[in-house]
Design a protein around this motif. Structure first.
Motif, short mmCIF file in Angstrom:
data_model
loop_
_atom_site.label_atom_id
_atom_site.label_comp_id
_atom_site.label_asym_id
_atom_site.label_seq_id
_atom_site.Cartn_x
_atom_site.Cartn_y
_atom_site.Cartn_z
N ALA A 51 15.12 54.22 31.16
CA ALA A 51 16.41 54.86 30.86
C ALA A 51 17.23 54.79 32.13
O ALA A 51 16.70 54.47 33.20
CB ALA A 51 16.20 56.31 30.42
N THR A 52 18.50 55.07 32.02
CA THR A 52 19.37 55.03 33.20
C THR A 52 19.78 56.45 33.57
O THR A 52 19.72 57.37 32.74
CB THR A 52 20.64 54.21 32.92
OG1 THR A 52 21.42 54.91 31.92
CG2 THR A 52 20.30 52.80 32.45
N PRO A 53 20.22 56.64 34.81
CA PRO A 53 20.76 57.96 35.17
C PRO A 53 21.91 58.38 34.24
O PRO A 53 21.99 59.55 33.87
CB PRO A 53 21.23 57.76 36.61
CG PRO A 53 20.30 56.72 37.16
CD PRO A 53 20.10 55.77 35.99
N ALA A 54 22.73 57.43 33.84
CA ALA A 54 23.82 57.76 32.91
C ALA A 54 23.29 58.26 31.58
O ALA A 54 23.89 59.15 30.96
CB ALA A 54 24.72 56.54 32.71
N ASP A 55 22.16 57.72 31.11
CA ASP A 55 21.56 58.19 29.86
C ASP A 55 21.23 59.68 29.94
O ASP A 55 21.54 60.45 29.03
CB ASP A 55 20.28 57.42 29.52
CG ASP A 55 20.51 55.98 29.13
OD1 ASP A 55 21.62 55.65 28.67
OD2 ASP A 55 19.57 55.17 29.29
N LEU A 56 20.57 60.10 31.03
CA LEU A 56 20.19 61.50 31.16
C LEU A 56 21.42 62.38 31.34
O LEU A 56 21.52 63.45 30.74
CB LEU A 56 19.22 61.69 32.33
CG LEU A 56 18.67 63.12 32.50
CD1 LEU A 56 17.91 63.56 31.24
CD2 LEU A 56 17.79 63.22 33.72
N LYS A 57 22.38 61.92 32.13
CA LYS A 57 23.60 62.70 32.33
C LYS A 57 24.36 62.88 31.01
O LYS A 57 24.89 63.96 30.74
CB LYS A 57 24.49 62.03 33.38
CG LYS A 57 23.93 62.12 34.78
CD LYS A 57 24.82 61.39 35.77
CE LYS A 57 24.30 61.51 37.18
NZ LYS A 57 25.24 60.92 38.15
N ASN A 58 24.41 61.83 30.20
CA ASN A 58 25.08 61.94 28.90
C ASN A 58 24.31 62.85 27.96
O ASN A 58 24.91 63.63 27.22
CB ASN A 58 25.27 60.55 28.28
CG ASN A 58 26.30 59.74 29.02
OD1 ASN A 58 27.18 60.27 29.69
ND2 ASN A 58 26.19 58.42 28.90
N LEU A 59 22.98 62.74 27.95
CA LEU A 59 22.17 63.60 27.09
C LEU A 59 22.38 65.07 27.42
O LEU A 59 22.52 65.91 26.52
CB LEU A 59 20.68 63.25 27.25
CG LEU A 59 19.69 64.12 26.49
CD1 LEU A 59 19.82 63.87 24.99
CD2 LEU A 59 18.29 63.85 26.95
N LEU A 111 25.00 65.81 37.92
CA LEU A 111 23.61 65.80 38.37
C LEU A 111 23.44 64.85 39.54
O LEU A 111 24.09 63.81 39.62
CB LEU A 111 22.68 65.40 37.23
CG LEU A 111 22.54 66.39 36.09
CD1 LEU A 111 21.74 65.78 34.95
CD2 LEU A 111 21.89 67.67 36.57
N ASN A 112 22.54 65.20 40.43
CA ASN A 112 22.27 64.40 41.62
C ASN A 112 21.64 63.06 41.22
O ASN A 112 20.58 63.04 40.59
CB ASN A 112 21.33 65.20 42.53
CG ASN A 112 20.96 64.46 43.78
OD1 ASN A 112 20.29 63.44 43.73
ND2 ASN A 112 21.40 64.99 44.91
N ASP A 113 22.29 61.96 41.60
CA ASP A 113 21.81 60.62 41.22
C ASP A 113 20.41 60.32 41.74
O ASP A 113 19.58 59.73 41.03
CB ASP A 113 22.77 59.53 41.72
CG ASP A 113 24.03 59.44 40.88
OD1 ASP A 113 23.99 59.84 39.70
OD2 ASP A 113 25.06 58.97 41.40
N ALA A 114 20.11 60.70 42.97
CA ALA A 114 18.79 60.41 43.54
C ALA A 114 17.71 61.18 42.79
O ALA A 114 16.64 60.62 42.48
CB ALA A 114 18.78 60.78 45.03
N GLN A 115 17.96 62.44 42.44
CA GLN A 115 16.99 63.24 41.69
C GLN A 115 16.78 62.66 40.30
O GLN A 115 15.65 62.52 39.83
CB GLN A 115 17.43 64.69 41.59
CG GLN A 115 16.45 65.54 40.81
CD GLN A 115 16.97 66.93 40.49
OE1 GLN A 115 18.17 67.16 40.41
NE2 GLN A 115 16.05 67.86 40.29
N VAL A 116 17.87 62.31 39.64
CA VAL A 116 17.79 61.77 38.28
C VAL A 116 17.03 60.44 38.28
O VAL A 116 16.18 60.20 37.43
CB VAL A 116 19.20 61.61 37.68
CG1 VAL A 116 19.18 60.80 36.40
CG2 VAL A 116 19.81 62.99 37.42
N THR A 117 17.31 59.59 39.24
CA THR A 117 16.62 58.29 39.35
C THR A 117 15.12 58.49 39.56
O THR A 117 14.30 57.83 38.91
CB THR A 117 17.22 57.45 40.49
OG1 THR A 117 18.60 57.20 40.19
CG2 THR A 117 16.50 56.13 40.65
N LEU A 118 14.76 59.41 40.44
CA LEU A 118 13.35 59.69 40.70
C LEU A 118 12.66 60.20 39.43
O LEU A 118 11.56 59.76 39.08
CB LEU A 118 13.19 60.69 41.83
CG LEU A 118 11.76 61.10 42.18
CD1 LEU A 118 10.94 59.88 42.62
CD2 LEU A 118 11.76 62.17 43.25
#
Length: 186
Positions: free
Chosen positions: A6-14, A20-27
């Motif tokens: 999934a991408t960071p944008a997927d989680l942010k959109n969900l 949301l912090n990009d580094a945290q979401v990516t991890l």
């Protein structure tokens, strides 16, 4: 970069939260992707172009490639020498290479075979949707509850925390669905 289903944008959109912090979401996505791929029997699932597998072949005509699904084979080196595709060399059948007269002339010899191949599902493939959904489901609560707090009380203070490793394992039903969808087919 580690695999991401999934991408960071997927989680942010969900979560409807673009801050949301990009580094945290990516991890989180990378960790959840690893959990999903492990539940799928160790299959990478995402497309990997020109991956190299060093295998050991015996006298039999079949040689299984370790990752599924196989899209294409770029090259095969048999005991250090390239062999061609086709009737005189090898043929790809699903996740296995076939060589009419076997991979070794001597029954008890083990021959090194190096295969460069592309495997997994390409980005955006419908087959990835279950894995993408699983990744997002495993991590959707973490950005707003990083401590894993499940319950708390006010008087005579009490708190209950979930074990993050338990949450990241997913349910037995989810693990079974991932194995069925992406696990090695025999």
């Amino acid at each position: 970069m580690a695999d991401q289903l999934a991408t960071p944008a997927d989680l942010k959109n969900l979560l409807d939260d673009q801050d949301l912090n990009d580094a945290q979401v990516t991890l989180l996505i990378e960790c959840a992707t690893a959990v999903v791929q492990a539940a799928a029997g160790g299959q990478r699932i995402v497309e990997v172009a020109d991956d190299t597998a060093v295998l050991t072949a015996g006298a039999g005509p079949w040689l299984s490639l370790p990752q599924y699904p196989v899209q294409s084979v770029a090259s095969v080196n048999y005991n250090g020498s390239p062999i061609a595709a086709g009737a005189a060399g090898y043929r790809l059948h699903g996740t296995r290479l076939f060589r009419r007269h076997g991979w070794s002339d001597r029954p008890h010899d083990l021959i090194p075979v190096t295969v460069v191949y592309t495997h997994g599902y390409p980005d955006g493939a419908q087959e990835l949707q279950l894995a993408r959904s699983a990744v997002l489901g495993l991590i959707r609560d973490v950005p707003y509850n990083p401590s894993g707090l499940k319950a708390e009380a006010q008087d005579d203070w009490s708190a209950t925390y979930a074990a993050m490793s338990t949450h990241m394992d997913g349910t037995p039903a989810l693990r079974a669905a991932l194995r069925r969808q992406y696990g090695r087919r025999r």
